[in-house]
Design an enzyme around this catalytic site. Structure first.
Site, PDB file in Angstrom:
ATOM      1  N   HIS A  67      55.961  16.307  -8.512  1.00 10.70           N
ATOM      2  CA  HIS A  67      55.285  17.583  -8.793  1.00 10.70           C
ATOM      3  C   HIS A  67      54.271  17.474  -9.936  1.00 10.70           C
ATOM      4  O   HIS A  67      53.443  18.373 -10.103  1.00 10.70           O
ATOM      5  CB  HIS A  67      56.303  18.655  -9.184  1.00 10.70           C
ATOM      6  CG  HIS A  67      56.953  19.345  -8.021  1.00 10.70           C
ATOM      7  ND1 HIS A  67      56.294  20.286  -7.266  1.00 10.70           N
ATOM      8  CD2 HIS A  67      58.191  19.233  -7.492  1.00 10.70           C
ATOM      9  CE1 HIS A  67      57.107  20.724  -6.322  1.00 10.70           C
ATOM     10  NE2 HIS A  67      58.269  20.101  -6.428  1.00 10.70           N
ATOM     11  N   ASP A 115      61.735  14.593  -5.720  1.00  6.27           N
ATOM     12  CA  ASP A 115      60.667  14.803  -6.708  1.00  6.27           C
ATOM     13  C   ASP A 115      60.483  13.567  -7.608  1.00  6.27           C
ATOM     14  O   ASP A 115      60.744  13.610  -8.807  1.00  6.27           O
ATOM     15  CB  ASP A 115      60.979  16.057  -7.539  1.00  6.27           C
ATOM     16  CG  ASP A 115      59.782  16.518  -8.356  1.00  6.27           C
ATOM     17  OD1 ASP A 115      58.669  16.014  -8.114  1.00  6.27           O
ATOM     18  OD2 ASP A 115      59.967  17.376  -9.237  1.00  6.27           O
ATOM     19  N   SER A 209      58.950  17.326 -17.760  1.00  4.23           N
ATOM     20  CA  SER A 209      59.168  16.814 -16.410  1.00  4.23           C
ATOM     21  C   SER A 209      58.752  15.359 -16.303  1.00  4.23           C
ATOM     22  O   SER A 209      57.786  14.933 -16.932  1.00  4.23           O
ATOM     23  CB  SER A 209      58.359  17.638 -15.412  1.00  4.23           C
ATOM     24  OG  SER A 209      58.767  18.972 -15.493  1.00  4.23           O
TER      25      SER A 209
HETATM   26  C1  5W5 Z   1      55.755  20.821 -15.225  1.00  2.51           C
HETATM   27  C2  5W5 Z   1      52.908  20.756 -16.356  1.00  2.51           C
HETATM   28  C3  5W5 Z   1      51.825  20.830 -18.589  1.00  2.51           C
HETATM   29  C4  5W5 Z   1      57.873  23.303 -15.566  1.00  2.51           C
HETATM   30  C5  5W5 Z   1      51.929  20.230 -19.819  1.00  2.51           C
HETATM   31  C6  5W5 Z   1      57.941  21.926 -15.002  1.00  2.51           C
HETATM   32  C7  5W5 Z   1      51.312  20.781 -20.919  1.00  2.51           C
HETATM   33  C8  5W5 Z   1      54.288  20.582 -13.195  1.00  2.51           C
HETATM   34  C9  5W5 Z   1      52.532  19.340 -14.297  1.00  2.51           C
HETATM   35  C10 5W5 Z   1      52.837  20.163 -13.063  1.00  2.51           C
HETATM   36  C11 5W5 Z   1      50.503  22.589 -19.559  1.00  2.51           C
HETATM   37  C12 5W5 Z   1      58.832  25.058 -16.910  1.00  2.51           C
HETATM   38  C13 5W5 Z   1      51.126  22.014 -18.442  1.00  2.51           C
HETATM   39  C14 5W5 Z   1      50.595  21.975 -20.803  1.00  2.51           C
HETATM   40  C15 5W5 Z   1      56.772  24.115 -15.321  1.00  2.51           C
HETATM   41  N1  5W5 Z   1      54.602  20.421 -14.634  1.00  2.51           N
HETATM   42  C16 5W5 Z   1      53.532  19.780 -15.378  1.00  2.51           C
HETATM   43  C17 5W5 Z   1      52.478  20.452 -22.967  1.00  2.51           C
HETATM   44  N2  5W5 Z   1      52.465  20.189 -17.519  1.00  2.51           N
HETATM   45  C18 5W5 Z   1      60.123  22.987 -16.721  1.00  2.51           C
HETATM   46  N3  5W5 Z   1      56.703  21.455 -14.450  1.00  2.51           N
HETATM   47  C19 5W5 Z   1      58.913  23.781 -16.370  1.00  2.51           C
HETATM   48  O1  5W5 Z   1      51.398  20.117 -22.129  1.00  2.51           O
HETATM   49  O2  5W5 Z   1      52.819  21.929 -16.100  1.00  2.51           O
HETATM   50  O3  5W5 Z   1      55.932  20.614 -16.411  1.00  2.51           O
HETATM   51  O4  5W5 Z   1      61.145  23.479 -17.053  1.00  2.51           O
HETATM   52  F1  5W5 Z   1      53.647  20.169 -22.396  1.00  2.51           F
HETATM   53  F2  5W5 Z   1      52.350  19.751 -24.088  1.00  2.51           F
HETATM   54  F3  5W5 Z   1      52.439  21.750 -23.241  1.00  2.51           F
HETATM   55  O5  5W5 Z   1      60.100  21.633 -16.702  1.00  2.51           O
HETATM   56  C20 5W5 Z   1      61.247  20.913 -17.095  1.00  2.51           C
HETATM   57  C21 5W5 Z   1      57.726  25.883 -16.639  1.00  2.51           C
HETATM   58  C22 5W5 Z   1      56.708  25.394 -15.851  1.00  2.51           C
END
Ligand code: 5W5
Length: 263
Positions: A67, A115, A209
């Protein structure tokens, strides 16, 4: 709630902050990792921005979550190895280009199934004190509930989306698939290829993730990248178990032409 929901809510928030000494909604409640004690950790980046975690499983291979490629439209990640701080110069810290990004063929945007993502680096990583491979669990047996495992990442540390500069880490107990699958929790969406840890008070969140769940020094799971609420005890953290995919991982690593080490 009664006739005056707003004042009650405000009081709860203020009291919560006073009692816990933390702003309410702080997600990770982890702590900064000791620098370079998790030398397998990788930051998957696009245009210099951290997007997902990952970890080194062989000299030229990083494992992460499928993902993570959701919004990259075909762009290849760059992989930062040997890092504690994302911004400061550090010895052995290096950004690697990716030759191939291979999502598990069963992964899809609708659920957390299969995933996993394999990234082949353009060249073999130089292994040293700050860059090391993490062994994978190959025995397909569930980790016992209440086993305390470790997870680390550069993901957000607050509901407002605060991004840490340095690697953060957490210890989390494994919870049974049965509990994780309750109707009030993940309602039977957690398959036997997945496992869960408690999200009570401490939790992973966006950006964590792709990182490994490490139990007894071995990678047992990969933090799934489907979006979820963080820090809600009814929505435990979900991981893709690694052991059921050992044959897929071995097959991909064997099929890709070996890279020659730099002279
Ligand atoms: C993600 C993401 C991201 C998730 C990192 C889990 C950022 C899916 C890529 C696509 C913005 C909770 C976005 C800023 C999503 N994904 C990646 C920093 N990265 C969760 N999916 C979760 O940088 O969105 O993380 O619980 F991280 F520094 F902010 O994941 C365990 C909410 C949305």
């Amino acid at each position: 709630m009664g006739q005056h929901p707003a004042p009650v809510l405000i009081l709860t928030v203020l009291l919560g902050a006073v009692v816990t000494g933390q702003p309410r909604g702080r997600i990770l409640r982890g702590s900064e990792a000791k620098p370079h004690l998790r030398p397998y950790m990788a930051s998957l980046q696009l245009d210099g921005q951290h997007v997902c975690g990952g970890f080194l499983i062989a000299e030229q291979w990083v494992l992460s979550a499928a993902h993570c490629t959701e919004e990259t439209d075909g762009q290849l990640f760059q992989v930062l190895l040997g890092a504690h701080s994302l911004t400061k110069p550090e010895p052995h810290k290096r950004l690697y280009r990716v030759r191939a990004q291979i999502p598990h063929p069963g992964s899809n945007i609708h659920n957390n199934e299969d995933d996993l993502l394999l990234l082949q680096l353009e060249e073999k990583a130089e292994l040293n004190q700050h860059v090391q491979v993490l062994p994978l669990q190959r025995q397909d047996r569930d980790v016992q509930p209440d086993t305390v495992c470790e997870v680390a990442g550069w993901g957000t540390t607050s509901h407002s989306g605060r991004r840490p500069d340095t690697l953060q880490e957490l210890q989390r107990p494994v919870i049974s698939r049965e509990l994780c699958n309750r109707r009030t929790h993940h309602d039977h969406s957690v398959t036997r290829n997945m496992m869960c840890t408690s999200s009570h008070r401490k939790d992973t969140c966006k950006g964590d993730s792709g990182g490994p769940l490490v139990c007894g020094g071995v990678a047992e799971g990969v933090v799934t990248a489907g979006s979820r609420v963080c820090g809600n005890q009814h929505k435990p953290a979900i991981y893709t178990r690694i052991a059921p995919y050992a044959a897929w991982i071995d097959g991909v690593l064997a099929s890709a032409p070996a890279l020659t080490a730099a002279p």
